[in-house]
Every structure is written in structure tokens, then in C-alpha cells.
Motif scaffolding. Structure first.
Motif, PDB file in Angstrom:
ATOM      1  N   GLY A 163       0.827  -1.200   0.000  1.00 15.16           N
ATOM      2  CA  GLY A 163       0.000   0.000   0.000  1.00 15.16           C
ATOM      3  C   GLY A 163       0.855   1.241   0.000  1.00 15.16           C
ATOM      4  N   MET A 164       0.331   2.339  -0.563  1.00 17.71           N
ATOM      5  CA  MET A 164       1.045   3.608  -0.497  1.00 17.71           C
ATOM      6  C   MET A 164       0.045   4.694  -0.149  1.00 17.71           C
ATOM      7  SD  MET A 164       3.512   5.331  -3.288  1.00 17.71           S
ATOM      8  CE  MET A 164       5.098   4.639  -2.910  1.00 17.71           C
ATOM      9  N   MET A 165       0.316   5.391   0.952  1.00 19.63           N
ATOM     10  CA  MET A 165      -0.605   6.431   1.410  1.00 19.63           C
ATOM     11  C   MET A 165       0.129   7.743   1.589  1.00 19.63           C
ATOM     12  SD  MET A 165      -3.182   4.703   4.092  1.00 19.63           S
ATOM     13  CE  MET A 165      -4.112   6.220   4.021  1.00 19.63           C
ATOM     14  N   GLY A 166      -0.627   8.816   1.689  1.00 18.90           N
ATOM     15  CA  GLY A 166      -0.036  10.131   1.899  1.00 18.90           C
ATOM     16  C   GLY A 166      -0.967  11.198   1.356  1.00 18.90           C
ATOM     17  N   HIS A 205      -6.214   6.786  -0.477  1.00 22.53           N
ATOM     18  CA  HIS A 205      -6.330   7.750   0.618  1.00 22.53           C
ATOM     19  C   HIS A 205      -7.076   7.147   1.791  1.00 22.53           C
ATOM     20  CE1 HIS A 205      -4.642  11.158  -1.230  1.00 22.53           C
ATOM     21  NE2 HIS A 205      -5.545  11.299  -2.174  1.00 22.53           N
ATOM     22  N   ASP A 206      -7.609   5.948   1.562  1.00 23.76           N
ATOM     23  CA  ASP A 206      -8.511   5.363   2.534  1.00 23.76           C
ATOM     24  C   ASP A 206      -7.738   4.400   3.436  1.00 23.76           C
ATOM     25  OD1 ASP A 206     -10.460   3.936   3.873  1.00 23.76           O
ATOM     26  OD2 ASP A 206     -11.811   3.828   2.150  1.00 23.76           O
ATOM     27  N   GLU A 207      -7.473   4.836   4.649  1.00 29.23           N
ATOM     28  CA  GLU A 207      -6.640   4.043   5.548  1.00 29.23           C
ATOM     29  C   GLU A 207      -7.296   2.692   5.866  1.00 29.23           C
ATOM     30  OE1 GLU A 207      -4.678   6.181   8.576  1.00 29.23           O
ATOM     31  OE2 GLU A 207      -3.260   4.508   8.583  1.00 29.23           O
ATOM     32  N   ALA A 208      -8.629   2.712   6.050  1.00 35.47           N
ATOM     33  CA  ALA A 208      -9.328   1.469   6.376  1.00 35.47           C
ATOM     34  C   ALA A 208      -9.179   0.468   5.238  1.00 35.47           C
ATOM     35  CB  ALA A 208     -10.802   1.755   6.644  1.00 35.47           C
ATOM     36  N   LEU A 209      -9.278   0.984   3.995  1.00 36.43           N
ATOM     37  CA  LEU A 209      -9.140   0.105   2.828  1.00 36.43           C
ATOM     38  C   LEU A 209      -7.714  -0.446   2.765  1.00 36.43           C
ATOM     39  CD1 LEU A 209     -10.343  -0.998   0.140  1.00 36.43           C
ATOM     40  CD2 LEU A 209      -9.397   1.013  -0.965  1.00 36.43           C
TER      41      LEU A 209
END
Lengths: 309, 227
Positions: free
Chosen positions: B36-39, B203-207
Motif C-alpha cells: 500500500g502507499m498512502m499520503g 487515501h482510505d486508511e481502512a481500505l
């Protein structure tokens, strides 16, 4: 008693396509009082955006609209054209779904926001400019000096979305209808956008269409829509945290943090005469072959035979 | 394994100012796993994704496919590389030719890999089933299906040529919850069956927590955290 901002009565919208009739809204009743915020959720194609367009009377050329829509007591479908144009923007402000097509690609975004404010509020250009700068800053479009001068293609989807929201939050519209305003925003900007939108409800009302039930929870009430009907409507806390309609429960189970289980089967194009959710419902019984009405149960209105008080 | 080694990207803005979108990013993407990649918006996730599939040239650093440097591949070698690394964007409409049916777009992808008609139809059935894309929609045009259906088709198309790695740039952010759940589950089943390595931007942390084995967090062009 708060005054009514929007009142929708038995709204029915039908589209004619290739000789066949497609019913998009099937008897929607909805009230929004002064100071209220309402989230409208449901799968794609359930009729949420159609409701928004119908309220602004934007469907005249393409669909048959029946029923009544009162904005501050005035019938939107009876008023003269001039009055209607007056109400669009000044009375009811729509934040449309695709910010990429809402802005003129050849003009600077900041200038377009200023123009909108100037027209709606009838103030001079300098005032409008300073107001749009304040609003863009509040929505985190920083450094404002640069973003004001930007053309739409130089902005990301999230920035354009917030620029659109700025149009709605900088003016004193009595009703803001936002169609998926937090789509594609990250957590921080989503929070900023939501707070700005909710603040508009202080001097009017907010109707926010969204797929995101976590954002919906920040509105006072939540309405769940399925196949052109409201199936559950009440305080957001009860509708989302303690849902009773099988469809709402299905949506909640689809959330990644609640098991990520999709609702089985597809929406039927011809739902038949009974409950419209019948073919996908895991709680269906014989009663469901008849069409249920909205009934007040456990602190919210529910359209289901199998929910007991 | 798809590897980014100390990759940086510098853009020159119209004002002449230089902007470092990606700074010294290194990551490994393994087959059969979901990274996963978030930010926040603008932190360089999409730029990193474009560099990883070589749609954008990095300013410095290397891209390695199974320890082979592909950073300077051109033409034939580059198209060979693209066969093993595919990307799906947020908006599926741009992935399809508006003048042709979805079936045509699928066969175009199949033709590129030299599949026989028989293998193609088998692959099509198999993929459509795991992504829950109704076969009755194959002869429709992109404008005649819903966003969720088209996104499913875009993922089917990207997997047609059996890539080893798939980059997903917010594939479900336009979709409703039920469709998101359905597509995510479809992707996970393909990861297991075909042992594909996935880089999933969201962008969806839960996902992210529900689908990823490992999550990278980016800020201001840098990787800042891993979980």
C-alpha cells in the motif's frame, strides 16, 4: 420552531430512453429545516444526483418531473424563469460532482471564484477578490497568491474540488447541495472541506451526497437511498451506527473496516411491484412482495416490513 | 521483484523554480503481495507510480526488474518491460477508446501479447469472472456502462497479458462502498491465483489496512514510515 428551507413532496422523476421509461426517483419526501445538515448516501445509480438536479429544476428538458419542491415555501416548479435564475446560486448553490468540467479551462480559477461571488453577492470586484482569497486560504489552497492565479489544468482534482467548495462556502446561499464533495480528497483536506461545508448550514441548510459513511456521520441526519426511494432516514448516529434496514446494513458491511463484504447481486432494472430491494435482500420474507412504506421505528423512518419497533 | 533504488524526480516549474516531487525513494515490490502507499495529495505517490512503470523518467535513481536495470530501456526493451508492469488509474474512461466496444479493447490487449483466439476467450472468461464483470456488457461502448463496471473492465484489461506487477492509483475512490468491496475482493483473488505483485495507492486508511500486506507512507516526496 426552525423555518423550512427545503421541502420535497412525492417527487417522481422519469427519463425516456429509446422508447422505454426509466424511473429514477419514485416518490421522495424530504424536509430540511434551517440550520440542518443532511447526508444522502446509497449506491451509484440510486438517484442521489437526480434529486439534487430536480431541486434546482435542471431536468426540465430531459425528464418528466412530478411532485412538489418548495424552497423556503416557494414552489420551484411554479416560479417564473427570472425568479428561478435568481434562486440558483443565490438561494441554492450546487457543488457539482466533476470539478474538472465545472471550471472554464481558459480562465484563472481564482478569478472564476471571484466572479461567482461578485454575481451572487452583488459586491464590487475588489471585495469579491478579497473574499475569494480568504475562502481559498481557509480551504487550504495555499499559497493563495499562486493558486489564485492558477489555471484549472495546473490544479489537482482535489484542489479543484476545494475551489468549487470555496464558491459555495464564500457566499451566503441558503441551501448548499454538494455532490460527493470529498471524493478523492486525502484525510487532512477532507476534514477541512467538511468543516467548511458544515459551517454553511449555520445560516441555511446543507445536503451532502456522499459514498463515504464516515463523512456522512458528521451531518446531523443521514438518508439512505435505494432505487429512487429513501429506505432509511434519521439521525446519522442511529442510521450508521445502529442501522436497521437490510440495505443500510449491507452498505455498512461493505466498508473495509467492517468486513468489506459487497451486497450480493446487482440492482434489478425492473424491481417489480414489491420491495425494491427484495431480490438482493438476505432478510426477505413473503410480506416483501408488497411494497413497504416509510414507517417511524426506533427513532428513524424505515422502509422495511421486517423491522420491528 | 520490482525495485526502485534511490529514485528522485525534479520538475522545473513555469516560474523557473525547481520542485522535487520525489526524493530518494527506494522500495521493493514482491510478487504475490500487496504493497500500500498512502499520503496527502501532492506528496508524490502518483509520480512514484508513473516512474515505477516507466511512463515518466526519473531524474536520478534506478528501476530494477528482477535485479536487472531497466532505467534506460527504450523502444522494444521498454515495451517488453511494460508487458510485465501494468497500471490502472483512478478514472477508467481514459483507459478505453470511446469509439470501440469493451470487447474490442480487450482483444487489442490480447493481440499485443500474441494470444490465440481460444486462449483469449478463456482468459476473458476467467478474468471477467474474478472481477465480476458481466459478459453481457462486453459489446457495449465505454459510455454505456457505469463507472464501477468500466473500472472493473479496466482492471481486466490490464491483467489480460498476465503482467507480473500491477500498479493501482486509487482504483476505487470513485466508486460506492459495495462496488469498492467487490472490486477489492476481485483484485485480492487475482493476486493469489496469478501471484501478481500490487502497488496500491489510496487515501482510505481502512481500505489500505484491509487489502495490503505492508503500507508505505509518503510525505513531501519522501517515504517516512512503514507498517
Amino acid at each position: 420552531m426552525n423555518g423550512s428551507v427545503l421541502s420535497v413532496r412525492d417527487l417522481r422523476v422519469n427519463f425516456q430512453t429509446n422508447g422505454s421509461k426509466v424511473s429514477a426517483l419514485n416518490g421522495v419526501d424530504l424536509d430540511l429545516a434551517q440550520g440542518e445538515s443532511l447526508a444522502l448516501a446509497g449506491e451509484s445509480g440510486s438517484g442521489k444526483s437526480v434529486l439534487a438536479f430536480a431541486v434546482l429544476r435542471l431536468l426540465d428538458d430531459v425528464a418528466d418531473v412530478e411532485g412538489k419542491i418548495l424552497f423556503e415555501g416557494e414552489d420551484v416548479y411554479q416560479m417564473a424563469h427570472g425568479r428561478l435564475l435568481d434562486i440558483r446560486g443565490k438561494g441554492i448553490c450546487l457543488v457539482p460532482q466533476s470539478p474538472g468540467t465545472a471550471f472554464d479551462p481558459l480562465r484563472k480559477v481564482g478569478v472564476q471564484i471571484s466572479d461567482f461571488i461578485r454575481k451572487v453577492e452583488q459586491i464590487d470586484a475588489a471585495d469579491a477578490r478579497s473574499r475569494s482569497i480568504t475562502e481559498m486560504d481557509r480551504l487550504g489552497l495555499r499559497p493563495v497568491k499562486d493558486t489564485y492565479e492558477n489555471y484549472p489544468h495546473r490544479m489537482s482534482g482535489g484542489m479543484l474540488e476545494r475551489s468549487l467548495i470555496a464558491c459555495a462556502t464564500a457566499t451566503s446561499s441558503r441551501l448548499v447541495i454538494a455532490d460527493e464533495p470529498t471524493k478523492g480528497l486525502d484525510r487532512r483536506t477532507k476534514d477541512i472541506a467538511l468543516s467548511a461545508l458544515l459551517s454553511t448550514a449555520e445560516n441555511g441548510a446543507l445536503m451532502m451526497i456522499t459514498h463515504d459513511l464516515t463523512s456522512a456521520k458528521r451531518c446531523e441526519r443521514t438518508a439512505i437511498m435505494y432505487c429512487g426511494e429513501l429506505v432509511e432516514i434519521g439521525p446519522s448516529e442511529s442510521v450508521i451506527e445502529d442501522s436497521v434496514h437490510p440495505y443500510t446494513k449491507g452498505l455498512i458491511r461493505s466498508m473495509p473496516e467492517r468486513g468489506m463484504t459487497p451486497i450480493p447481486r446487482r440492482v434489478r432494472s425492473d424491481p417489480g411491484g414489491g420491495c425494491r430491494f427484495y431480490s438482493r435482500c438476505n432478510e426477505a420474507s413473503e410480506k416483501c412482495l408488497f411494497h413497504p412504506d416509510l414507517r417511524m421505528m426506533r427513532g428513524r423512518e424505515v422502509r422495511c416490513w421486517n423491522v420491528d419497533a | 521483484m520490482l525495485t526502485l533504488e534511490n529514485v528522485s524526480k525534479e520538475f522545473v516549474l513555469s516560474s523557473g523554480r525547481r520542485f522535487n516531487a520525489v526524493k530518494d525513494v527506494s522500495l521493493d515490490l514482491n510478487k504475490g503481495s500487496v504493497l500500500g502507499m498512502m499520503g496527502d495529495s501532492g506528496c508524490g505517490k502518483s509520480t512514484t507510480a508513473l516512474i515505477a512503470c516507466r511512463l515518466l523518467n526519473q531524474t536520478s535513481g534506478k528501476i530494477l526488474l528482477d535485479n536487472m536495470d531497466v532505467s534506460s530501456h527504450r523502444r522494444k526493451a521498454l515495451s517488453q518491460f511494460r508487458r510485465s508492469v501494468q497500471i490502472v488509474f483512478q478514472d477508467p474512461i481514459s483507459a478505453f477508446d470511446p469509439l470501440h466496444t469493451i470487447r474490442w479493447s480487450f482483444s487489442e490487449a490480447a493481440a499485443a501479447s500474441g494470444m490465440t483466439a481460444e486462449v483469449q476467450s478463456e482468459r476473458q472468461d476467467e478474468l471477467c469472472q474474478s472481477m465480476d464483470f458481466p459478459l453481457c456488457l462486453l459489446d457495449r461502448f465505454p459510455s454505456e456502462v457505469s463507472g464501477g463496471e468500466l473500472q472493473r473492465a479496466a482492471i481486466v484489461r490490464s491483467l489480460f497479458i498476465k503482467p507480473d506487477y500491477l500498479i493501482l492509483d486509487e482504483p476505487t475512490s470513485m466508486l460506492d462502498l459495495s462496488t469498492q468491496a467487490q472490486i477489492s475482493r476481485g483484485i485480492l483473488s487475482i493476486v493469489q491465483n496469478d501471484s501478481i505483485g500490487i502497488l496500491w495507492i489510496t487515501h482510505d486508511e481502512a481500505l489500505a489496512k484491509a487489502v495490503c500486506d505492508r503500507i508505505l507512507y509518503m510525505k513531501d516526496g519522501m517515504l517516512v514510515q512503514q507498517s
